[in-house]
Motif scaffolding. Structure first.
Motif, PDB file in Angstrom:
ATOM      1  N   ALA A  55       1.865  16.067   1.118  1.00 36.98           N
ATOM      2  CA  ALA A  55       1.172  15.536   2.293  1.00 36.98           C
ATOM      3  C   ALA A  55       1.501  16.336   3.548  1.00 36.98           C
ATOM      4  O   ALA A  55       0.648  16.504   4.427  1.00 36.98           O
ATOM      5  CB  ALA A  55       1.544  14.071   2.493  1.00 36.98           C
TER       6      ALA A  55
ATOM      7  N   PHE B 223      -4.610  10.745   2.888  1.00 38.57           N
ATOM      8  CA  PHE B 223      -3.812  11.168   1.734  1.00 38.57           C
ATOM      9  C   PHE B 223      -4.322  10.524   0.445  1.00 38.57           C
ATOM     10  O   PHE B 223      -4.277  11.145  -0.625  1.00 38.57           O
ATOM     11  CB  PHE B 223      -2.342  10.799   1.944  1.00 38.57           C
ATOM     12  CG  PHE B 223      -1.703  11.446   3.139  1.00 38.57           C
ATOM     13  CD1 PHE B 223      -1.959  12.773   3.457  1.00 38.57           C
ATOM     14  CD2 PHE B 223      -0.849  10.727   3.962  1.00 38.57           C
ATOM     15  CE1 PHE B 223      -1.377  13.380   4.569  1.00 38.57           C
ATOM     16  CE2 PHE B 223      -0.257  11.315   5.069  1.00 38.57           C
ATOM     17  CZ  PHE B 223      -0.524  12.637   5.375  1.00 38.57           C
ATOM     18  N   ARG B 224      -4.807   9.307   0.532  1.00 39.58           N
ATOM     19  CA  ARG B 224      -5.303   8.581  -0.646  1.00 39.58           C
ATOM     20  C   ARG B 224      -6.411   9.366  -1.351  1.00 39.58           C
ATOM     21  O   ARG B 224      -6.521   9.346  -2.576  1.00 39.58           O
ATOM     22  CB  ARG B 224      -5.833   7.211  -0.210  1.00 39.58           C
ATOM     23  CG  ARG B 224      -6.144   6.246  -1.353  1.00 39.58           C
ATOM     24  CD  ARG B 224      -6.923   5.024  -0.856  1.00 39.58           C
ATOM     25  NE  ARG B 224      -6.345   4.438   0.326  1.00 39.58           N
ATOM     26  CZ  ARG B 224      -5.348   3.546   0.321  1.00 39.58           C
ATOM     27  NH1 ARG B 224      -4.834   3.150  -0.825  1.00 39.58           N
ATOM     28  NH2 ARG B 224      -4.880   3.055   1.458  1.00 39.58           N
TER      29      ARG B 224
ATOM     30  N   ASP C 103       0.864  -1.181   0.000  1.00 34.14           N
ATOM     31  CA  ASP C 103       0.000   0.000   0.000  1.00 34.14           C
ATOM     32  C   ASP C 103       0.903   1.233   0.000  1.00 34.14           C
ATOM     33  O   ASP C 103       1.492   1.580   1.018  1.00 34.14           O
ATOM     34  CB  ASP C 103      -0.897  -0.014   1.238  1.00 34.14           C
ATOM     35  CG  ASP C 103      -1.843   1.183   1.307  1.00 34.14           C
ATOM     36  OD1 ASP C 103      -1.721   2.102   0.473  1.00 34.14           O
ATOM     37  OD2 ASP C 103      -2.702   1.199   2.210  1.00 34.14           O
TER      38      ASP C 103
ATOM     39  N   GLY D  86      -2.888   7.388   5.880  1.00 35.32           N
ATOM     40  CA  GLY D  86      -2.739   6.970   4.490  1.00 35.32           C
ATOM     41  C   GLY D  86      -4.029   7.115   3.712  1.00 35.32           C
ATOM     42  O   GLY D  86      -4.033   7.558   2.552  1.00 35.32           O
ATOM     43  N   ASN D  87      -5.141   6.772   4.335  1.00 32.82           N
ATOM     44  CA  ASN D  87      -6.433   6.913   3.655  1.00 32.82           C
ATOM     45  C   ASN D  87      -6.805   8.380   3.456  1.00 32.82           C
ATOM     46  O   ASN D  87      -7.440   8.736   2.455  1.00 32.82           O
ATOM     47  CB  ASN D  87      -7.517   6.187   4.452  1.00 32.82           C
ATOM     48  CG  ASN D  87      -7.422   4.681   4.308  1.00 32.82           C
ATOM     49  OD1 ASN D  87      -6.994   4.178   3.273  1.00 32.82           O
ATOM     50  ND2 ASN D  87      -7.804   3.955   5.348  1.00 32.82           N
TER      51      ASN D  87
ATOM     52  N   TYR E 168       0.230   4.262  -0.013  1.00 32.19           N
ATOM     53  CA  TYR E 168      -0.223   5.341   0.866  1.00 32.19           C
ATOM     54  C   TYR E 168       0.130   5.056   2.325  1.00 32.19           C
ATOM     55  O   TYR E 168       0.281   5.990   3.115  1.00 32.19           O
ATOM     56  CB  TYR E 168      -1.723   5.577   0.687  1.00 32.19           C
ATOM     57  CG  TYR E 168      -2.024   6.264  -0.627  1.00 32.19           C
ATOM     58  CD1 TYR E 168      -1.922   7.646  -0.750  1.00 32.19           C
ATOM     59  CD2 TYR E 168      -2.374   5.528  -1.756  1.00 32.19           C
ATOM     60  CE1 TYR E 168      -2.176   8.280  -1.959  1.00 32.19           C
ATOM     61  CE2 TYR E 168      -2.623   6.152  -2.973  1.00 32.19           C
ATOM     62  CZ  TYR E 168      -2.520   7.530  -3.067  1.00 32.19           C
ATOM     63  OH  TYR E 168      -2.758   8.155  -4.271  1.00 32.19           O
TER      64      TYR E 168
ATOM     65  N   ASP F 109       4.451   5.435  -7.952  1.00 33.07           N
ATOM     66  CA  ASP F 109       5.355   5.024  -6.877  1.00 33.07           C
ATOM     67  C   ASP F 109       6.809   4.952  -7.353  1.00 33.07           C
ATOM     68  O   ASP F 109       7.456   3.909  -7.319  1.00 33.07           O
ATOM     69  CB  ASP F 109       4.917   3.686  -6.296  1.00 33.07           C
ATOM     70  CG  ASP F 109       5.525   3.446  -4.918  1.00 33.07           C
ATOM     71  OD1 ASP F 109       6.109   4.387  -4.353  1.00 33.07           O
ATOM     72  OD2 ASP F 109       5.409   2.318  -4.411  1.00 33.07           O
TER      73      ASP F 109
ATOM     74  N   LEU G  63       3.534   6.325   2.366  1.00 30.65           N
ATOM     75  CA  LEU G  63       3.489   7.786   2.405  1.00 30.65           C
ATOM     76  C   LEU G  63       3.228   8.275   3.825  1.00 30.65           C
ATOM     77  O   LEU G  63       3.893   9.201   4.309  1.00 30.65           O
ATOM     78  CB  LEU G  63       2.403   8.292   1.455  1.00 30.65           C
ATOM     79  CG  LEU G  63       2.188   9.811   1.397  1.00 30.65           C
ATOM     80  CD1 LEU G  63       3.460  10.531   0.959  1.00 30.65           C
ATOM     81  CD2 LEU G  63       1.029  10.144   0.452  1.00 30.65           C
TER      82      LEU G  63
END
Length: 221
Positions: A193, A173-174, A142, A170-171, A144, A181, A147
């Protein structure tokens, strides 16, 4: 150092044990592999004695399922990194709960109640427990989650004891950042971010720091 007992499905809660990392079952479907790879390099820089001492101190928490399988309930990145180093076959665990006499339904209810299982895939879609990969090597990447880890390391938010904190960020930012990537794109995403971290929409996320937005993507690669 004293040897720990080898893993068996009969171990009671509270017991420390040694187990082959390949036998561990994940309690989530995905990882951030940039964090995993960073940890791989950290572990490879240690001597075998240093690594063993580290793993003894930082044991992996485990819940034993009704079928006797040991499920890792935290620190999946560490476990997968050890596996990828090829330096050793075993890790140390602590049994938090032995559920061999429970039903499958009771086990998964307990896992969800304690926030010991994360039922969302690498794209943020919900899954069922039987869709969790059978072993650590099958965990999805994943980006994110990677990230969110890099942003945490850059000071975008604070570490907290809220389970799956990095997945939550992460979600967030997603929904707001799109990137390929690659190292270059990932570094840009980290910087973007860091700005999103100080937005009012992020204020309910665990570890939010009001006014944060400056930092660096030093661990982005």
């Amino acid at each position: 150092m004293a040897k720990m007992p080898k893993y068996t499905s009969e171990l009671p809660a509270g017991i420390l044990s040694e187990i082959e990392v390949s036998l561990l079952h994940p309690a989530q479907p995905a990882l951030g592999y940039r964090e995993v790879n960073y940890r791989v390099q950290q572990f490879k820089a240690m001597s075998s004695k240093e690594l063993d001492a580290y793993l003894r101190e930082h044991f992996l928490p485990v819940a034993i399922a009704p079928d006797g399988l040991p499920y890792v309930v935290d620190h999946h990145h560490r476990a997968r990194a050890i596996q990828l180093t090829g330096l050793r076959k075993t890790v140390y665990i602590k049994v938090l709960e032995n559920c061999k006499d429970w039903t499958e339904a009771e086990f998964w209810q307990m896992m969800q109640k304690n926030a010991w299982v994360y039922l969302y895939d690498k794209d943020g879609n919900s899954i069922e427990p039987n869709e969790i990969p059978a072993n650590l090597a099958q965990l999805q990447d994943d980006k994110y989650r990677s990230l969110a880890w890099a942003v945490l390391e850059a000071g975008g938010y604070q570490e907290s004891n809220v389970p799956f904190q990095e997945f939550m960020w992460g979600n967030y930012f997603r929904q707001r950042i799109s990137f390929e990537d690659t190292d270059e794109e990932f570094t840009k995403a980290v910087n973007e971010a860091l700005i999103l971290c100080r937005k009012p929409q992020a204020s309910k996320l665990p570890g939010y720091i009001a006014g944060v937005g400056e930092g660096s993507a030093s661990k982005a690669k």
